[in-house]
Design an enzyme around this catalytic site. Structure first.
Site, short mmCIF file in Angstrom:
data_model
loop_
_atom_site.label_atom_id
_atom_site.label_comp_id
_atom_site.label_asym_id
_atom_site.label_seq_id
_atom_site.Cartn_x
_atom_site.Cartn_y
_atom_site.Cartn_z
CE LYS A 1 1.03 3.40 22.49
NZ LYS A 1 0.39 4.49 23.21
CG PHE B 1 4.94 15.69 25.13
CD1 PHE B 1 3.59 15.93 25.36
CD2 PHE B 1 5.50 14.55 25.65
CE1 PHE B 1 2.83 15.03 26.08
CE2 PHE B 1 4.75 13.64 26.37
CZ PHE B 1 3.41 13.89 26.58
N GLY C 1 13.26 18.81 31.86
CA GLY C 1 13.20 18.33 33.24
C GLY C 1 14.19 17.21 33.48
CB CYS D 1 4.32 4.01 28.01
SG CYS D 1 2.93 3.21 28.82
P1 NAD Z 1 -0.78 -3.39 33.61
O1 NAD Z 1 0.40 -4.11 34.05
O2 NAD Z 1 -1.36 -2.29 34.44
O3 NAD Z 1 -1.99 -4.42 33.33
C1 NAD Z 1 -1.86 -5.64 32.67
C2 NAD Z 1 -2.84 -6.62 33.29
O4 NAD Z 1 -2.86 -7.82 32.54
C3 NAD Z 1 -2.50 -7.01 34.71
O5 NAD Z 1 -3.59 -6.74 35.57
C4 NAD Z 1 -2.22 -8.52 34.64
O6 NAD Z 1 -2.60 -9.22 35.80
C5 NAD Z 1 -3.07 -8.89 33.45
N1 NAD Z 1 -2.69 -10.17 32.81
C6 NAD Z 1 -1.45 -10.62 32.48
N2 NAD Z 1 -1.54 -11.85 31.94
C7 NAD Z 1 -2.85 -12.17 31.89
C8 NAD Z 1 -3.58 -13.31 31.45
N3 NAD Z 1 -2.96 -14.37 30.92
N4 NAD Z 1 -4.91 -13.30 31.57
C9 NAD Z 1 -5.56 -12.25 32.10
N5 NAD Z 1 -4.93 -11.15 32.55
C10 NAD Z 1 -3.59 -11.11 32.44
O7 NAD Z 1 -0.43 -2.83 32.16
P2 NAD Z 1 -0.99 -1.52 31.43
O8 NAD Z 1 -0.27 -0.33 31.92
O9 NAD Z 1 -2.47 -1.55 31.44
O10 NAD Z 1 -0.46 -1.79 29.94
C11 NAD Z 1 -1.04 -2.79 29.13
C12 NAD Z 1 -0.59 -2.54 27.70
O11 NAD Z 1 -1.10 -1.29 27.24
C13 NAD Z 1 0.92 -2.46 27.52
O12 NAD Z 1 1.25 -3.00 26.28
C14 NAD Z 1 1.19 -0.96 27.52
O13 NAD Z 1 2.34 -0.61 26.80
C15 NAD Z 1 -0.04 -0.45 26.79
N6 NAD Z 1 -0.38 0.95 27.11
C16 NAD Z 1 -0.30 1.39 28.39
C17 NAD Z 1 -0.68 2.71 28.68
C18 NAD Z 1 -0.59 3.25 30.09
O14 NAD Z 1 -0.74 4.46 30.25
N7 NAD Z 1 -0.36 2.45 31.09
C19 NAD Z 1 -1.15 3.54 27.66
C20 NAD Z 1 -1.23 3.03 26.36
C21 NAD Z 1 -0.84 1.73 26.09
C1 UGA Z 2 2.46 8.27 27.27
C2 UGA Z 2 1.80 8.95 26.07
O1 UGA Z 2 1.66 10.35 26.32
C3 UGA Z 2 0.44 8.35 25.78
O2 UGA Z 2 -0.12 8.93 24.61
C4 UGA Z 2 0.60 6.85 25.56
O3 UGA Z 2 -0.66 6.23 25.38
C5 UGA Z 2 1.27 6.23 26.79
O4 UGA Z 2 2.54 6.88 27.02
C6 UGA Z 2 1.52 4.78 26.58
O5 UGA Z 2 1.74 4.34 25.48
O6 UGA Z 2 1.49 4.07 27.55
P1 UGA Z 2 2.22 8.47 29.93
O7 UGA Z 2 3.42 7.60 29.98
O8 UGA Z 2 1.05 8.16 30.79
O9 UGA Z 2 1.65 8.54 28.41
O10 UGA Z 2 2.68 9.93 30.33
P2 UGA Z 2 3.13 11.27 29.59
O11 UGA Z 2 2.25 12.35 30.03
O12 UGA Z 2 3.30 11.08 28.15
O13 UGA Z 2 4.56 11.49 30.26
C7 UGA Z 2 5.61 10.55 30.08
C8 UGA Z 2 6.87 11.05 30.73
O14 UGA Z 2 7.39 12.17 29.99
C9 UGA Z 2 6.70 11.54 32.17
O15 UGA Z 2 7.78 11.11 32.95
C10 UGA Z 2 6.71 13.05 32.04
O16 UGA Z 2 7.19 13.69 33.20
C11 UGA Z 2 7.68 13.23 30.88
N1 UGA Z 2 7.49 14.51 30.15
C12 UGA Z 2 6.35 14.74 29.46
C13 UGA Z 2 8.51 15.45 30.15
O17 UGA Z 2 9.57 15.26 30.78
N2 UGA Z 2 8.34 16.63 29.46
C14 UGA Z 2 7.20 16.89 28.76
O18 UGA Z 2 7.12 17.97 28.14
C15 UGA Z 2 6.19 15.93 28.76
#
Ligand code: NAD
Ligand code: UGA
Length: 458
Positions: A232, A277, A281, A288
């Protein structure tokens, strides 16, 4: 359709990842209970009110809750008791040092351990540094007073905001890191409908589809826990590296008189490089990439490896925002008392997420110089109001934002902006200055309309 194992699943943390994970597993036919300690969020979800903007999510939540496959609670013990597989999807935000804050994970691991009364697989769904699995295992062992059997597994999530449902149901790969066959098989059973694509996603219609199991299976990679955790961080950092690389090339293009769009196209046609990617920009933002690259760097340091390449990825991304602000200043000569129209606030299109959004740094820098700012974003306005308060003016569409402004700055490439009537924008701007942070338009077309058009690397 063939008979399926209905799995009993708990998802702890009902944010972007937790809610999407929960709802997609429910759509696969499993029995899912989502937990969050934010009572307001859970009360709203029970009423069908969705806390985030994510295309397609609201109807899936309502349908699966109505079908009694998706439940919501604030109580971890209640969810743990009825589930065999427990996904932890709480936040892992950055500490000031750049390390991941794992206190939410530890807190949940402790609570899960105290509630276990039969075998469980506890799965890290959150993005965590390598070795976190070992800490989670230790925490559960210390707090699991009755000695209940358990496994700790890693199952990183690769979904993107804005296309989260499609990414979850039609992923490039599913990765699980395990220490036992038992845990691997339970995780495989959770994902079976996605592996055989009997539950999938049609990218053309943007609809969830149910069909007979397909031959072209989704890759299901089983590794050890550390490798899975590392996949990851290494994947996100590599994508961030690709963006910083193309942004560095863009800066070079400006000096060399080349066009970064053409360079990226030429590079991307090499299948070993690929065309994704490579959009230059204002740099990457979001919740993330910034935090994950920093966390990867920090855990590397802790383990004794100086991953300097990642330092450079971060540096280029920071400089990219500064260069854009400098580009604005250069286009305006004097920024003080100028009126700017800013289009796009979210860190990328199709989300209302403004965490680490480039728009924030850009607007703050212009305010500091004494400019006045009007903004519009299709969905991030409420979140932006919370951030900026009355320091900027909020408009209702691109045209009211641009009316009378001394320059227009495009920060997020929403379709609504790509499709806007550029002739009308030209007419209503005070000066025809268009500064495009996402290379959305053809420079010749913009000049033909009459704009002084500034973009990135062209
Ligand atoms: P988020 O902040 O949207 O959600 C986290 C949730 O956990 C919140 O609703 C919070 O209230 C809850 N929480 C915190 N402590 C808690 C507890 N003790 N009991 C129950 N609930 C609790 O975060 P997210 O964007 O969903 O990200 C979560 C994880 O997934 C992170 O590690 C992030 O890096 C990873 N991730 C995020 C994305 C994305 O696109 N957002 C994609 C892939 C991985
Ligand atoms: C990113 C990864 O793409 C996911 O695979 C991963 O699960 C996630 O992070 C995570 O770990 O949370 P996300 O942050 O939702 O997803 O968005 P992206 O589409 O990856 O874009 C990230 C940033 O890069 C944005 O600000 C976007 O504007 C920028 N970007 C993306 C560029 O500037 N140029 C590109 O060509 C692509």
């Amino acid at each position: 359709m063939q008979e399926r194992n209905i799995m009993k699943i708990a998802v702890i943390g009902t944010g972007y990842v937790g809610l999407v994970t929960g709802v997609c597993f429910a759509e696969c036919g499993h029995d899912v209970i989502c937990v969050d300690n934010n009572r307001h969020k859970i009360d709203n979800l029970k009423k069908g009110i969705i806390p985030i903007y994510e295309p397609g999510l609201d109807s899936l939540v309502v349908d699966n809750a109505t079908a009694q496959r998706l439940h919501f609670t604030t109580e971890i013990p209640e969810a743990v008791k009825v589930s065999e597989v427990i996904f932890i999807a709480v936040g892992t935000p950055p500490l000031p040092t750049g390390e991941a804050d794992l206190s939410y994970i530890e807190n949940v691991a402790r609570q899960v351990a105290c509630s276990m009364d039969s075998y469980k697989v506890i799965v890290e769904k959150s993005t965590v540094p390598v070795k976190t699995g070992e800490w989670v295992k230790r925490t559960i062992r210390f707090n699991n007073k009755d000695g209940v059997e358990f496994d700790v597994a890693s199952n990183p999530e690769f979904l993107r905001e804005g296309s989260a449902i499609g990414d979850f149901l039609k992923p490039d790969r599913i990765v699980v890191g395990v220490e036992s066959d038992r845990a691997a098989e339970l995780l495989r059973a959770c994902y079976q409908p996605i592996i055989d694509q009997s539950v999938s996603f049609n990218l053309d219609t943007q609809q969830v589809i149910h069909q007979d199991p397909q031959d072209g299976k989704t890759p299901f990679l089983v590794t050890n826990v550390s490798s899975s955790e590392l996949i990851k961080h290494a994947s996100n950092s590599f994508l961030a590296l690709k963006i910083s690389y193309i942004n560095a090339v863009a800066n070079f293009c400006e000096l060399a008189g080349a066009d970064v769009e053409q360079v990226a196209m030429g590079m991307g046609l090499d299948s070993r490089i690929g065309n994704k990617f490579l959009n230059a920009g204002v740099g990457y933002g979001g919740s993330c990439f910034p935090k994950d690259v920093s966390a990867f760097l920090e855990i590397s340091r802790e383990l004794g490896y100086e991953f300097r390449l990642l330092d450079e990825v971060i540096r280029i991304n920071k400089v990219q925002r500064e260069l854009f602000i400098r580009k604005i200043k250069k286009a305006m000569w004097i920024v003080k008392e100028k009126k700017f129209a800013v289009l796009g606030l979210s860190f990328k299109p199709n989300t209302d997420d403004m965490r680490e959004a480039p728009s924030i740094d850009i607007i703050e820098a212009l305010l500091e110089e004494g400019a006045s700012i009007r903004v519009y974003d299709p969905v991030a306005m409420d979140i932006a109001r919370g951030h900026f308060g009355d320091r900027i003016e909020f408009c209702t569409d691109p045209y009211s934002t641009a009316e009378g402004a001394d320059a227009l700055i495009l920060v997020t490439e929403w379709d609504e902006f790509i499709d806007m009537d550029l002739h009308r924008i030209y007419e209503i701007l005070n000066y025809p200055i268009f500064i495009d942070g996402r290379n959305c338009f053809d420079p010749k077309r913009m000049r033909d309309i009459g704009f002084e058009y500034h973009c990135i690397g062209r």
